[in-house]
Design a protein around this motif. Structure first.
Motif, PDB file in Angstrom:
ATOM      1  N   GLY A 135      95.128  82.764  -3.950  1.00 44.40           N
ATOM      2  CA  GLY A 135      94.668  83.792  -3.032  1.00 44.40           C
ATOM      3  C   GLY A 135      94.168  83.135  -1.758  1.00 44.40           C
ATOM      4  O   GLY A 135      93.516  82.095  -1.814  1.00 44.40           O
ATOM      5  N   THR A 136      94.499  83.689  -0.601  1.00 44.27           N
ATOM      6  CA  THR A 136      94.007  83.127   0.663  1.00 44.27           C
ATOM      7  C   THR A 136      93.701  84.252   1.649  1.00 44.27           C
ATOM      8  O   THR A 136      94.284  85.332   1.603  1.00 44.27           O
ATOM      9  CB  THR A 136      95.027  82.169   1.334  1.00 44.27           C
ATOM     10  N   ILE A 137      92.768  83.945   2.518  1.00 42.86           N
ATOM     11  CA  ILE A 137      92.525  84.740   3.716  1.00 42.86           C
ATOM     12  C   ILE A 137      92.710  83.749   4.851  1.00 42.86           C
ATOM     13  O   ILE A 137      92.026  82.724   4.891  1.00 42.86           O
ATOM     14  CB  ILE A 137      91.111  85.332   3.741  1.00 42.86           C
ATOM     15  N   GLU A 138      93.667  84.002   5.719  1.00 40.62           N
ATOM     16  CA  GLU A 138      93.999  83.050   6.775  1.00 40.62           C
ATOM     17  C   GLU A 138      93.961  83.714   8.148  1.00 40.62           C
ATOM     18  O   GLU A 138      94.305  84.883   8.279  1.00 40.62           O
ATOM     19  CB  GLU A 138      95.405  82.472   6.563  1.00 40.62           C
ATOM     20  N   TYR A 139      93.579  82.924   9.148  1.00 40.63           N
ATOM     21  CA  TYR A 139      93.618  83.377  10.533  1.00 40.63           C
ATOM     22  C   TYR A 139      94.353  82.326  11.334  1.00 40.63           C
ATOM     23  O   TYR A 139      93.992  81.149  11.313  1.00 40.63           O
ATOM     24  CB  TYR A 139      92.199  83.567  11.092  1.00 40.63           C
ATOM     25  N   THR A 140      95.438  82.742  12.018  1.00 36.54           N
ATOM     26  CA  THR A 140      96.201  81.808  12.847  1.00 36.54           C
ATOM     27  C   THR A 140      95.803  82.025  14.301  1.00 36.54           C
ATOM     28  O   THR A 140      95.941  83.124  14.835  1.00 36.54           O
ATOM     29  CB  THR A 140      97.719  82.014  12.678  1.00 36.54           C
ATOM     30  N   HIS A 141      95.271  80.983  14.922  1.00 33.42           N
ATOM     31  CA  HIS A 141      94.769  81.110  16.289  1.00 33.42           C
ATOM     32  C   HIS A 141      95.882  81.198  17.333  1.00 33.42           C
ATOM     33  O   HIS A 141      95.685  81.802  18.388  1.00 33.42           O
ATOM     34  CB  HIS A 141      93.836  79.936  16.624  1.00 33.42           C
ATOM     35  N   ASN A 142      97.033  80.609  17.069  1.00 29.20           N
ATOM     36  CA  ASN A 142      98.082  80.625  18.100  1.00 29.20           C
ATOM     37  C   ASN A 142      98.621  82.029  18.365  1.00 29.20           C
ATOM     38  O   ASN A 142      99.044  82.325  19.470  1.00 29.20           O
ATOM     39  CB  ASN A 142      99.221  79.658  17.759  1.00 29.20           C
ATOM     40  N   ASP A 143      98.612  82.940  17.355  1.00 31.53           N
ATOM     41  CA  ASP A 143      99.052  84.312  17.598  1.00 31.53           C
ATOM     42  C   ASP A 143      97.981  85.355  17.232  1.00 31.53           C
ATOM     43  O   ASP A 143      98.242  86.556  17.301  1.00 31.53           O
ATOM     44  CB  ASP A 143     100.347  84.606  16.845  1.00 31.53           C
ATOM     45  N   ASP A 144      96.779  84.890  16.845  1.00 31.09           N
ATOM     46  CA  ASP A 144      95.655  85.772  16.514  1.00 31.09           C
ATOM     47  C   ASP A 144      96.007  86.819  15.456  1.00 31.09           C
ATOM     48  O   ASP A 144      95.671  87.994  15.576  1.00 31.09           O
ATOM     49  CB  ASP A 144      95.092  86.441  17.775  1.00 31.09           C
ATOM     50  N   ASN A 145      96.666  86.376  14.391  1.00 32.42           N
ATOM     51  CA  ASN A 145      96.978  87.232  13.253  1.00 32.42           C
ATOM     52  C   ASN A 145      96.126  86.819  12.061  1.00 32.42           C
ATOM     53  O   ASN A 145      95.792  85.646  11.895  1.00 32.42           O
ATOM     54  CB  ASN A 145      98.452  87.117  12.853  1.00 32.42           C
ATOM     55  N   MET A 146      95.782  87.801  11.220  1.00 36.04           N
ATOM     56  CA  MET A 146      95.050  87.525   9.989  1.00 36.04           C
ATOM     57  C   MET A 146      95.924  87.932   8.807  1.00 36.04           C
ATOM     58  O   MET A 146      96.544  88.995   8.828  1.00 36.04           O
ATOM     59  CB  MET A 146      93.728  88.291   9.953  1.00 36.04           C
ATOM     60  N   PHE A 147      95.972  87.056   7.789  1.00 42.51           N
ATOM     61  CA  PHE A 147      96.808  87.276   6.617  1.00 42.51           C
ATOM     62  C   PHE A 147      95.949  87.288   5.356  1.00 42.51           C
ATOM     63  O   PHE A 147      94.983  86.548   5.252  1.00 42.51           O
ATOM     64  CB  PHE A 147      97.817  86.132   6.451  1.00 42.51           C
ATOM     65  N   PHE A 148      96.360  88.101   4.396  1.00 42.84           N
ATOM     66  CA  PHE A 148      95.742  88.115   3.078  1.00 42.84           C
ATOM     67  C   PHE A 148      96.858  87.879   2.067  1.00 42.84           C
ATOM     68  O   PHE A 148      97.879  88.576   2.097  1.00 42.84           O
ATOM     69  CB  PHE A 148      95.059  89.459   2.810  1.00 42.84           C
ATOM     70  N   LYS A 149      96.642  86.903   1.186  1.00 42.36           N
ATOM     71  CA  LYS A 149      97.655  86.586   0.180  1.00 42.36           C
ATOM     72  C   LYS A 149      97.067  86.712  -1.217  1.00 42.36           C
ATOM     73  O   LYS A 149      95.915  86.357  -1.451  1.00 42.36           O
ATOM     74  CB  LYS A 149      98.178  85.158   0.372  1.00 42.36           C
ATOM     75  N   THR A 150      97.888  87.233  -2.133  1.00 36.40           N
ATOM     76  CA  THR A 150      97.572  87.215  -3.558  1.00 36.40           C
ATOM     77  C   THR A 150      98.798  86.653  -4.262  1.00 36.40           C
ATOM     78  O   THR A 150      99.929  86.782  -3.761  1.00 36.40           O
ATOM     79  CB  THR A 150      97.259  88.624  -4.112  1.00 36.40           C
TER      80      THR A 150
END
Length: 181
Positions: A135-150
């Motif tokens: 499981g992850t919660i990620e934030y990518t700064h180059n495109d300012d997107n937030m992802f949630f993974k299970t």
């Protein structure tokens, strides 16, 4: 005055000056010209900075405590619990990292990276393969997107415009749900 300590007639092994030095038990001191390495040094309770005695590291029975400005900042409990900002462990024994204190109006945990980097929180149940990032919660700064993974798969994304995509990337009708105000 200078005093010397000899061991079996070989030495001096330790030199003291008028400032003094006290060694209880054994200590191995090595000097390479710019660093002094200490091996096997035992202390009674506290290591502190001579110019700032309210900054210290305390050793209690199976517990290590770090103080700055006279206040406890970090404690490693005998159970392995790490407290940051408070020294009182939770009554719930499954909390291994505790950050904050009840007298604070806000507590934040900051994860920082470069403007093109990624920051995140990883939840794992193993150390190899995708068990290390189930499981992850990620934030990518180059495109300012937030992802949630299970189950090591992206399930939800919030893009830089606030649009939400569930189960898939924002590719129109391939998403199970697409929400945007």
């Amino acid at each position: 005055n200078t005093a010397y300590l000899y061991y079996n007639g070989v030495g001096p092994k330790l030199e003291t000056t008028s400032n003094g030095i006290l060694i209880n038990g054994a200590a191995n001191l090595e000097n390479d010209g710019s660093n002094i390495t200490v091996g096997g040094l035992g202390i009674n309770e506290t290591i502190f900075h001579r110019g700032d005695a309210n900054t210290a590291m305390d050793f209690f029975t199976d517990t290590i405590n770090f103080r700055t400005a006279g206040a406890n900042r970090l404690r490693i409990q005998s159970t392995g619990v790490v407290n940051i900002g408070d020294t009182t462990a939770s009554s719930l024994n499954d909390r291994l990292l505790q950050i904050g204190k009840t007298d604070r109006s806000a507590t934040y945990l900051e994860l920082r990276s470069s403007t093109s980097g990624v920051v995140g929180l990883v939840l794992s149940d193993g150390t190899s393969g995708d068990a290390g990032y189930r499981g992850t919660i990620e934030y990518t700064h180059n495109d300012d997107n937030m992802f949630f993974k299970t189950a090591a798969t992206e399930r939800l994304r919030i893009n830089n415009e606030g649009a939400i995509s569930v189960q898939s990337v924002l590719t129109g009708n391939t998403a199970l749900a697409y929400l945007k105000n």
